[in-house]
Design a protein around this motif. Structure first.
Motif, PDB file in Angstrom:
ATOM      1  N   GLN A 104       1.546  -1.079  -0.151  1.00 27.98           N
ATOM      2  CA  GLN A 104       0.546  -0.173   0.008  1.00 27.98           C
ATOM      3  C   GLN A 104       0.480   1.506  -0.018  1.00 27.98           C
ATOM      4  OE1 GLN A 104      -3.627   0.386  -0.291  1.00 27.98           O
ATOM      5  NE2 GLN A 104      -2.936   2.090  -1.361  1.00 27.98           N
ATOM      6  N   GLN A 105       1.770   0.969   1.096  1.00 26.15           N
ATOM      7  CA  GLN A 105       2.553   2.450   0.445  1.00 26.15           C
ATOM      8  C   GLN A 105       3.308   2.693  -0.602  1.00 26.15           C
ATOM      9  OE1 GLN A 105       6.478   1.733   3.429  1.00 26.15           O
ATOM     10  NE2 GLN A 105       6.701   3.674   3.129  1.00 26.15           N
ATOM     11  N   TYR A 106       4.134   1.075  -1.367  1.00 30.50           N
ATOM     12  CA  TYR A 106       4.401   1.629  -2.663  1.00 30.50           C
ATOM     13  C   TYR A 106       3.838   1.901  -3.660  1.00 30.50           C
ATOM     14  CZ  TYR A 106       6.277  -0.284  -7.150  1.00 30.50           C
ATOM     15  OH  TYR A 106       6.543  -0.522  -8.749  1.00 30.50           O
ATOM     16  N   ARG A 107       1.987   1.637  -3.109  1.00 28.96           N
ATOM     17  CA  ARG A 107       1.231   2.084  -4.364  1.00 28.96           C
ATOM     18  C   ARG A 107       0.832   3.241  -4.349  1.00 28.96           C
ATOM     19  NH1 ARG A 107      -2.544  -0.307  -7.095  1.00 28.96           N
ATOM     20  NH2 ARG A 107      -2.664  -2.406  -7.525  1.00 28.96           N
ATOM     21  N   ASP A 108       0.875   4.262  -2.822  1.00 29.67           N
ATOM     22  CA  ASP A 108       1.151   5.880  -2.642  1.00 29.67           C
ATOM     23  C   ASP A 108       2.257   6.512  -2.581  1.00 29.67           C
ATOM     24  OD1 ASP A 108      -1.829   4.999  -1.592  1.00 29.67           O
ATOM     25  OD2 ASP A 108      -0.656   5.211   0.631  1.00 29.67           O
ATOM     26  N   GLY A 109       3.087   5.973  -3.575  1.00 27.40           N
ATOM     27  CA  GLY A 109       4.237   6.649  -3.699  1.00 27.40           C
ATOM     28  C   GLY A 109       3.608   7.397  -5.181  1.00 27.40           C
ATOM     29  N   TYR A 110       3.338   7.076  -5.756  1.00 29.12           N
ATOM     30  CA  TYR A 110       2.627   8.060  -7.042  1.00 29.12           C
ATOM     31  C   TYR A 110       2.342   9.601  -6.339  1.00 29.12           C
ATOM     32  CZ  TYR A 110       0.938   9.967 -10.961  1.00 29.12           C
ATOM     33  OH  TYR A 110       0.531  11.070 -12.154  1.00 29.12           O
ATOM     34  N   GLY A 111       1.122   9.565  -5.587  1.00 23.37           N
ATOM     35  CA  GLY A 111       0.358  10.818  -5.580  1.00 23.37           C
ATOM     36  C   GLY A 111       0.818  11.200  -4.751  1.00 23.37           C
ATOM     37  N   VAL A 112       2.162  10.530  -3.386  1.00 20.91           N
ATOM     38  CA  VAL A 112       2.549  11.510  -2.531  1.00 20.91           C
ATOM     39  C   VAL A 112       3.590  12.361  -3.341  1.00 20.91           C
ATOM     40  CG1 VAL A 112       4.380  11.319  -1.104  1.00 20.91           C
ATOM     41  CG2 VAL A 112       2.653   9.669  -0.485  1.00 20.91           C
ATOM     42  N   VAL A 113       3.973  11.917  -4.518  1.00 19.34           N
ATOM     43  CA  VAL A 113       5.187  12.957  -5.504  1.00 19.34           C
ATOM     44  C   VAL A 113       4.021  13.658  -5.545  1.00 19.34           C
ATOM     45  CG1 VAL A 113       6.542  12.794  -7.316  1.00 19.34           C
ATOM     46  CG2 VAL A 113       6.894  10.814  -5.527  1.00 19.34           C
ATOM     47  N   LYS A 114       3.384  13.417  -6.453  1.00 16.17           N
ATOM     48  CA  LYS A 114       2.338  14.619  -7.184  1.00 16.17           C
ATOM     49  C   LYS A 114       1.668  15.300  -5.965  1.00 16.17           C
ATOM     50  CE  LYS A 114       0.246  14.967 -10.986  1.00 16.17           C
ATOM     51  NZ  LYS A 114       0.856  15.443 -11.663  1.00 16.17           N
ATOM     52  N   GLU A 115       1.516  15.728  -5.062  1.00 18.47           N
ATOM     53  CA  GLU A 115       1.303  16.495  -4.415  1.00 18.47           C
ATOM     54  C   GLU A 115       2.548  16.978  -4.305  1.00 18.47           C
ATOM     55  OE1 GLU A 115      -0.326  18.842  -1.188  1.00 18.47           O
ATOM     56  OE2 GLU A 115      -1.670  16.714  -2.809  1.00 18.47           O
ATOM     57  N   ALA A 116       3.718  16.348  -3.457  1.00 22.24           N
ATOM     58  CA  ALA A 116       5.453  16.967  -2.988  1.00 22.24           C
ATOM     59  C   ALA A 116       4.915  18.441  -4.966  1.00 22.24           C
ATOM     60  CB  ALA A 116       6.307  16.631  -2.859  1.00 22.24           C
ATOM     61  N   LEU A 117       4.955  18.190  -6.164  1.00 19.14           N
ATOM     62  CA  LEU A 117       5.538  18.537  -6.760  1.00 19.14           C
ATOM     63  C   LEU A 117       4.113  19.517  -6.900  1.00 19.14           C
ATOM     64  CD1 LEU A 117       7.026  15.938  -8.834  1.00 19.14           C
ATOM     65  CD2 LEU A 117       8.193  18.093  -8.246  1.00 19.14           C
ATOM     66  N   ARG A 118       2.953  19.787  -6.648  1.00 18.24           N
ATOM     67  CA  ARG A 118       1.739  20.331  -6.714  1.00 18.24           C
ATOM     68  C   ARG A 118       2.167  21.893  -6.480  1.00 18.24           C
ATOM     69  NH1 ARG A 118      -2.895  21.971  -3.339  1.00 18.24           N
ATOM     70  NH2 ARG A 118      -1.929  21.041  -1.889  1.00 18.24           N
ATOM     71  N   GLY A 119       2.180  22.373  -7.670  1.00 14.80           N
ATOM     72  CA  GLY A 119       1.822  24.350  -7.513  1.00 14.80           C
ATOM     73  C   GLY A 119       3.441  24.594  -7.698  1.00 14.80           C
ATOM     74  N   ILE A 120       4.086  23.809  -8.353  1.00 13.30           N
ATOM     75  CA  ILE A 120       5.760  23.866  -8.788  1.00 13.30           C
ATOM     76  C   ILE A 120       5.953  25.210  -9.755  1.00 13.30           C
ATOM     77  CG2 ILE A 120       6.022  22.040 -10.215  1.00 13.30           C
ATOM     78  CD1 ILE A 120       9.156  21.700  -8.528  1.00 13.30           C
ATOM     79  N   THR A 121       6.740  25.406  -9.680  1.00 11.69           N
ATOM     80  CA  THR A 121       6.864  26.503 -10.947  1.00 11.69           C
ATOM     81  C   THR A 121       8.612  26.261 -11.402  1.00 11.69           C
ATOM     82  OG1 THR A 121       8.508  27.946  -9.383  1.00 11.69           O
ATOM     83  CG2 THR A 121       6.086  28.666  -9.265  1.00 11.69           C
TER      84      THR A 121
END
Length: 154
Positions: free
Chosen positions: A11-28
């Motif tokens: 489950q942690q592995y599955r969640d990895g993509y979403g965690v990265v996308k969230e960290a990049l949200r709004g990046i300039t």
């Protein structure tokens, strides 16, 4: 490792993509190529994650399909330095996403016998499917934290 421990790591592995996308949200575009922490830039991290996920996808497949598989190492820092430059990150994020999804599908179908399979890593020796899972379950989360630090948000 118990089945419940493996399920949590999957489950942690599955969640990895979403965690990265969230960290990049709004990046300039300016944030993509700088790092407040002195670590890899968000662009380098995004491309590294794609490279790593594609490598990991082959590794788990070799562990499952081959007798006595050899798992090859690679120079992550050289890949990050030489293969990132100014490329857009979106294709790499999609590569990461779908490599993870296909691997998660395999992980969820593995038998106890599959989990006991062991190959040989060219850099670290014996390498099992459980070793693979431990490494990659937290990998994207670690890099999401690095992205946040690079943006001065940690």
């Amino acid at each position: 490792m118990t089945a419940d421990e493996r399920a949590k790591l999957i489950q942690q592995y599955r969640d990895g993509y979403g965690v990265v996308k969230e960290a990049l949200r709004g990046i300039t575009s300016e944030e993509l190529d700088r790092s407040a922490s002195g670590e890899w830039t968000p662009r380098q991290i995004a491309h590294h994650l794609a490279d790593s996920e594609m490598m990991s996808a082959i590794r788990i497949r070799r562990l499952l399909a081959e007798d006595e598989p050899v798992i090859h190492g690679y120079d992550e820092a050289t890949f990050a330095r030489k293969l990132t430059s100014d490329r857009p990150i979106e294709p790499s994020l999609e590569a990461m996403r779908w490599a993870r999804e296909t691997c998660a599908q395999l992980l969820e179908r593995m038998t106890e016998e599959d989990w006991r399979k062991v190959g040989t890593h060219t850099e670290s020796g014996p390498y099992s499917a459980e070793d693979w899972l431990i490494i990659y379950a937290g990998h994207a989360h670690d890099h999401a934290g690095q992205i946040k630090r690079s943006r001065g948000r940690d």
